[in-house]
Each structure stands twice: as structure tokens, then as C-alpha cells.
Enzyme design. Structure first.
Site, PDB file in Angstrom:
ATOM      1  N   THR A   7       0.835  -1.213   0.000  1.00 33.73           N
ATOM      2  CA  THR A   7       0.000   0.000   0.000  1.00 33.73           C
ATOM      3  C   THR A   7       0.871   1.264   0.000  1.00 33.73           C
ATOM      4  O   THR A   7       0.469   2.291  -0.556  1.00 33.73           O
ATOM      5  CB  THR A   7      -0.982   0.033   1.193  1.00 33.73           C
ATOM      6  OG1 THR A   7      -0.244   0.072   2.408  1.00 33.73           O
ATOM      7  CG2 THR A   7      -1.921  -1.165   1.172  1.00 33.73           C
ATOM      8  N   ILE A  87      16.317  -8.286   6.537  1.00 34.20           N
ATOM      9  CA  ILE A  87      17.378  -7.425   7.074  1.00 34.20           C
ATOM     10  C   ILE A  87      18.475  -7.270   6.015  1.00 34.20           C
ATOM     11  O   ILE A  87      18.892  -8.240   5.383  1.00 34.20           O
ATOM     12  CB  ILE A  87      17.964  -8.031   8.384  1.00 34.20           C
ATOM     13  CG1 ILE A  87      16.900  -8.064   9.478  1.00 34.20           C
ATOM     14  CG2 ILE A  87      19.220  -7.291   8.831  1.00 34.20           C
ATOM     15  CD1 ILE A  87      16.589  -6.739  10.145  1.00 34.20           C
ATOM     16  N   HIS A 104       8.656   3.362   8.850  1.00 25.64           N
ATOM     17  CA  HIS A 104       8.442   2.495  10.015  1.00 25.64           C
ATOM     18  C   HIS A 104       7.151   2.919  10.722  1.00 25.64           C
ATOM     19  O   HIS A 104       6.920   4.117  10.932  1.00 25.64           O
ATOM     20  CB  HIS A 104       9.630   2.582  10.978  1.00 25.64           C
ATOM     21  CG  HIS A 104       9.465   1.664  12.143  1.00 25.64           C
ATOM     22  ND1 HIS A 104       9.710   0.304  12.046  1.00 25.64           N
ATOM     23  CD2 HIS A 104       9.004   1.883  13.400  1.00 25.64           C
ATOM     24  CE1 HIS A 104       9.426  -0.267  13.204  1.00 25.64           C
ATOM     25  NE2 HIS A 104       9.000   0.670  14.040  1.00 25.64           N
TER      26      HIS A 104
HETATM   27  C1  GAR Z   1       3.802  -0.750   6.705  1.00 23.91           C
HETATM   28  O1  GAR Z   1       2.994  -0.503   7.823  1.00 23.91           O
HETATM   29  C2  GAR Z   1       5.233  -0.345   6.982  1.00 23.91           C
HETATM   30  O2  GAR Z   1       5.333   0.799   7.795  1.00 23.91           O
HETATM   31  C3  GAR Z   1       5.720  -1.557   7.723  1.00 23.91           C
HETATM   32  O3  GAR Z   1       5.165  -2.647   7.024  1.00 23.91           O
HETATM   33  C4  GAR Z   1       3.928  -2.254   6.445  1.00 23.91           C
HETATM   34  C5  GAR Z   1       3.939  -2.584   4.966  1.00 23.91           C
HETATM   35  O4  GAR Z   1       2.688  -2.371   4.396  1.00 23.91           O
HETATM   36  N1  GAR Z   1       7.163  -1.596   7.736  1.00 23.91           N
HETATM   37  C6  GAR Z   1       7.856  -2.104   8.747  1.00 23.91           C
HETATM   38  O5  GAR Z   1       7.334  -2.631   9.706  1.00 23.91           O
HETATM   39  C7  GAR Z   1       9.379  -2.012   8.602  1.00 23.91           C
HETATM   40  N2  GAR Z   1      10.013  -2.252   9.860  1.00 23.91           N
HETATM   41  P1  GAR Z   1       2.510  -2.222   2.816  1.00 23.91           P
HETATM   42  O6  GAR Z   1       3.181  -3.423   2.168  1.00 23.91           O
HETATM   43  O7  GAR Z   1       1.009  -2.249   2.607  1.00 23.91           O
HETATM   44  O8  GAR Z   1       3.131  -0.910   2.380  1.00 23.91           O
END
Ligand code: GAR
Length: 201
Positions: A7, A87, A104
Site C-alpha cells: 500500500t 534485514i 516504520h
Molecule cells: C507498513 O505498515 C510499513 O510501515 C511496515 O510494514 C507495512 C507494509 O505495508 N514496515 C515495517 O514494519 C518495517 N520495519 P505495505 O506493504 O502495505 O506498504
């Protein structure tokens, strides 16, 4: 670089299409997970999308090399970790020093570091009982979520929030706004780092 639903990647596509990101182009999308819906989003936009899974490589060094070679072949100016869950090693971070940003889902330095990804920062925020959480965009350095902070946006916690409702609001109210905004500021050369602090012109 992505691992899941994508997203945040979608938010970047939307801001390019609306003209908000006027001098930016996504040249390739890399996923660590072959099932990531983010790959489909990229292909819908005719962007070369590839899966480079960590499990295909014996060491972090080899994994870093594969990622670095792929991105260098596209001559990228900026690497955006938009929900990338593997990582990265020192080799990769050195190859793109001060050119990698990450979103984050908390107000760093709360609920971040090893093990805090996806829903986990939201679970921890609710367990702790904070009244405000949010999202952070930061440069990536050799630590986990320790790099210079570019932008943060707070989001209030509701008394009846679950990790899922909180995650959704943090995405809608903070992540999808500050990640494209950070990209815009960097693309306009308005972001400087000095003594680990970020200054915006
Ligand atoms: C998001 O909430 C992002 O902030 C988080 O993963 C999700 C990905 O959602 N990232 C982390 O936790 C990194 N440490 P998405 O694939 O729908 O963008």
C-alpha cells in the site's frame, strides 16, 4: 523494495500520477517475497518487478550482492524500503550510503528495532498503553531503525483500537503521506544530513 501488500508503494504510484512527485520515476520494484501483492501492483504499472528471496542465498553478503547488482543495473538515485521485511547487510547499506529510506510504523525511537515490523509495533504500542503513536521515515544506516529521521507524523490511539485498526489508521493518516513527502523533498535536493540530524530547506 517491498515484501507485502504494497500500500505504501501504491501511495507513491498515486502521487506520481497526481503530479505531486513530478520529477520521480519508479524504475524497478524488488520483493523479498514472491507472493507479495506489491509485485502485482508494480506489474499493473508496467514497472519491472522481481522477487529476490533471502532464502535463495547462503549468506547476507551474497544476498546483498544480488540486491546491489540489480539496483545498480537500474542506476537508482534512491532506494525506498516500503514495507521491506528482510534485514539488509553492511555491504548493501554501504553501496547506497544515505540513499536508502525506510518507512516504520511507530514514532521512533519507540517500538522499533529488531523484531518490530508489520503489526508488531502496533501490538506493542497498545500493550504499553501509549496515547499517541505514528509513523517515521528515516535514512537507513547499519543499525535497525537507527538512521537519521527525516519526517514523523503522530496518530492518536483510540481506546477501542485493535492492532489492525491502529495499523490501518497509521497507514492512512501518516505513512501514505510522509513517505511520498520524504521522496519529494529528497528529489528536490532539500534534505541535508549533518551530525546525524536531518535538516530540510
Ligand atoms: C507498513 O505498515 C510499513 O510501515 C511496515 O510494514 C507495512 C507494509 O505495508 N514496515 C515495517 O514494519 C518495517 N520495519 P505495505 O506493504 O502495505 O506498504
Amino acid at each position: 523494495m517491498v515484501s507485502g501488500g504494497g500500500t505504501n508503494l501504491q501511495a507513491i504510484f498515486d502521487k506520481i500520477e497526481s503530479g505531486y512527485l513530478s520529477n520521480c520515476r519508479i524504475v524497478t520494484v524488488v520483493s523479498s517475497n514472491e507472493k507479495a501483492y506489491a509485485l502485482k501492483r508494480a506489474r499493473k504499472h508496467n514497472i519491472p518487478a522481481i522477487c529476490i528471496p533471502r532464502k535463495d542465498y547462503d549468506s547476507v553478503i551474497d544476498y546483498d550482492k544480488a540486491l546491489t547488482n540489480h539496483l545498480k543495473s537500474y542506476d537508482v538515485d534512491l532506494v525506498v524500503l516500503a514495507g521491506f521485511m528482510s534485514i539488509l547487510g553492511e555491504e548493501f547499506i554501504t553501496a547506497f550510503e544515505n540513499k536508502i529510506i525506510n518507512i516504520h510504523p511507530s514514532l521512533i525511537p519507540s517500538f522499533c528495532g529488531k523484531g518490530y515490523y508489520g503489526l508488531k509495533p502496533h501490538i506493542a504500542a497498545l500493550e504499553y498503553g501509549v496515547k499517541v503513536t505514528g509513523a517515521t521515515v528515516h535514512f537507513v544506516d547499519k543499525g535497525t531503525d537507527t538512521g537519521p529521521i527525516i519526517l514523523q507524523k503522530p496518530v492518536y490511539v483510540n481506546q477501542d483500537d485493535t492492532p489492525e485498526t491502529l495499523q490501518k489508521r497509521v497507514m492512512e493518516e501518516a505513512e501514505w503521506e510522509i513517505l511520498p513527502k520524504a521522496i519529494k523533498l529528497i528529489s528536490e535536493n532539500r534534505v541535508k544530513i549533518a551530525d546525524r540530524k536531518v535538516y530540510i530547506d
